[in-house]
Design a protein around this motif. Structure first.
Motif, short mmCIF file in Angstrom:
data_model
loop_
_atom_site.label_atom_id
_atom_site.label_comp_id
_atom_site.label_asym_id
_atom_site.label_seq_id
_atom_site.Cartn_x
_atom_site.Cartn_y
_atom_site.Cartn_z
N GLN A 65 0.83 -1.19 0.00
CA GLN A 65 0.00 0.00 0.00
C GLN A 65 0.88 1.26 0.00
OE1 GLN A 65 -3.52 -0.18 -0.17
NE2 GLN A 65 -2.87 -2.27 -0.65
N VAL A 66 0.21 2.41 -0.08
CA VAL A 66 0.90 3.70 -0.05
C VAL A 66 0.24 4.56 1.02
CG1 VAL A 66 1.46 5.79 -1.35
CG2 VAL A 66 1.51 3.57 -2.50
N SER A 67 1.04 5.12 1.91
CA SER A 67 0.53 6.04 2.93
C SER A 67 0.42 7.44 2.33
CB SER A 67 1.47 6.09 4.13
OG SER A 67 1.49 4.85 4.81
N VAL A 68 -0.66 8.15 2.67
CA VAL A 68 -0.84 9.53 2.25
C VAL A 68 -1.11 10.39 3.47
CG1 VAL A 68 -1.60 9.04 -0.09
CG2 VAL A 68 -3.28 9.12 1.74
N SER A 69 -0.62 11.62 3.44
CA SER A 69 -0.72 12.48 4.61
C SER A 69 -1.00 13.91 4.17
CB SER A 69 0.57 12.43 5.42
OG SER A 69 0.45 13.16 6.62
N SER A 70 -1.98 14.55 4.81
CA SER A 70 -2.31 15.95 4.55
C SER A 70 -1.51 16.82 5.51
CB SER A 70 -3.81 16.18 4.73
OG SER A 70 -4.14 17.53 4.53
#
Length: 241
Positions: A125-130
């Motif tokens: 998976q790929v982590s995404v962060s705002s």
């Protein structure tokens, strides 16, 4: 070492046009094998995905740098205006050598929403962060922009992620008017940063990430990425990770 700057000292934006690329295919480069800090000659184009089942074709503004750097794609509803916030879609297609990628919606490190992504360990998976930074310090979590992951892909050469952002089209800042520019032919400015140093806790979207190794920016009208509201809504509703 933590991220101290996504750097506001970017090169001047350069615009061009090219033919679209196939969906999530790593772009090839005929003239660029490496990118130089603050001197990035990118190519903008219109890219449209292939319809699949009940997921319609969606068109994007695409920005391609080189075979060693990420490609970015942006989509929005065609009825979006400068007066109200609206959802946007961001795709990042990155060589596996880039361990994290940052995208600035307002063209610099400070006072605009930042979307940061990295491969999530060995989970596929790929982590995404705002994120958001009011100064040249490590960007903190930005709760006013939320990210919903639509898809992630990882293989031996590339990782990709596609997210819907609620809160990336308009924000409380003087930079770039605090919004994306929706008027036909009027350019919005974006920025990016990349690193080849591993993220300490890849499964933690709120975790720290190392300082970037390279960065740049580009400007272009969003016309290539506009889709009818019905098509945009159907795409978001039916696309799944």
């Amino acid at each position: 070492m933590h991220l101290s700057s996504l750097i506001a000292l970017f090169s001047a934006p350069l615009l061009a046009a090219s033919s679209p690329l196939s969906s999530f295919s790593p772009p090839s480069s005929s003239s660029l094998s490496e990118i130089e800090p603050r001197q990035v000659y990118g190519v903008t184009s219109k890219y449209c995905s292939t319809a699949s089942g009940n997921v319609p074709s969606l068109c994007f503004l695409q920005y391609y740098i080189s075979a060693t750097a990420p490609t970015f794609r942006i989509a929005l509803p065609s009825d979006a205006t400068n007066n109200a916030a609206y959802d946007t879609i961001l795709q990042i297609i990155s060589p596996i050598t880039q361990t994290w990628v940052g995208f600035a919606w307002g063209g610099g490190m400070t006072n605009n929403p930042l979307t940061v992504a990295w491969p999530n360990g060995n989970s596929g998976q790929v982590s995404v962060s705002s994120r958001w930074s009011a100064g040249r310090t490590t960007p903190g979590i930005y709760s006013s922009a939320t990210l919903r992951t639509l898809s992630t892909v990882r293989n031996s050469t590339h990782w990709t992620v596609e997210v819907v952002c609620t809160g990336c089209s308009k924000w409380n800042s003087q930079q770039n008017g605090g919004r994306l520019e929706t008027q036909a032919g009027s350019a919005s400015t974006f920025a990016w940063a990349i690193s080849r140093t591993a993220v300490p806790q890849p499964s933690n979207p709120s975790g720290s990430f190392p300082v970037h190794n390279n960065q740049g920016m580009f400007s272009n009208a969003l016309d290539f990425g506009k889709n009818t509201r019905a098509t945009f809504t159907q795409y978001v509703q039916n696309k799944r990770s």
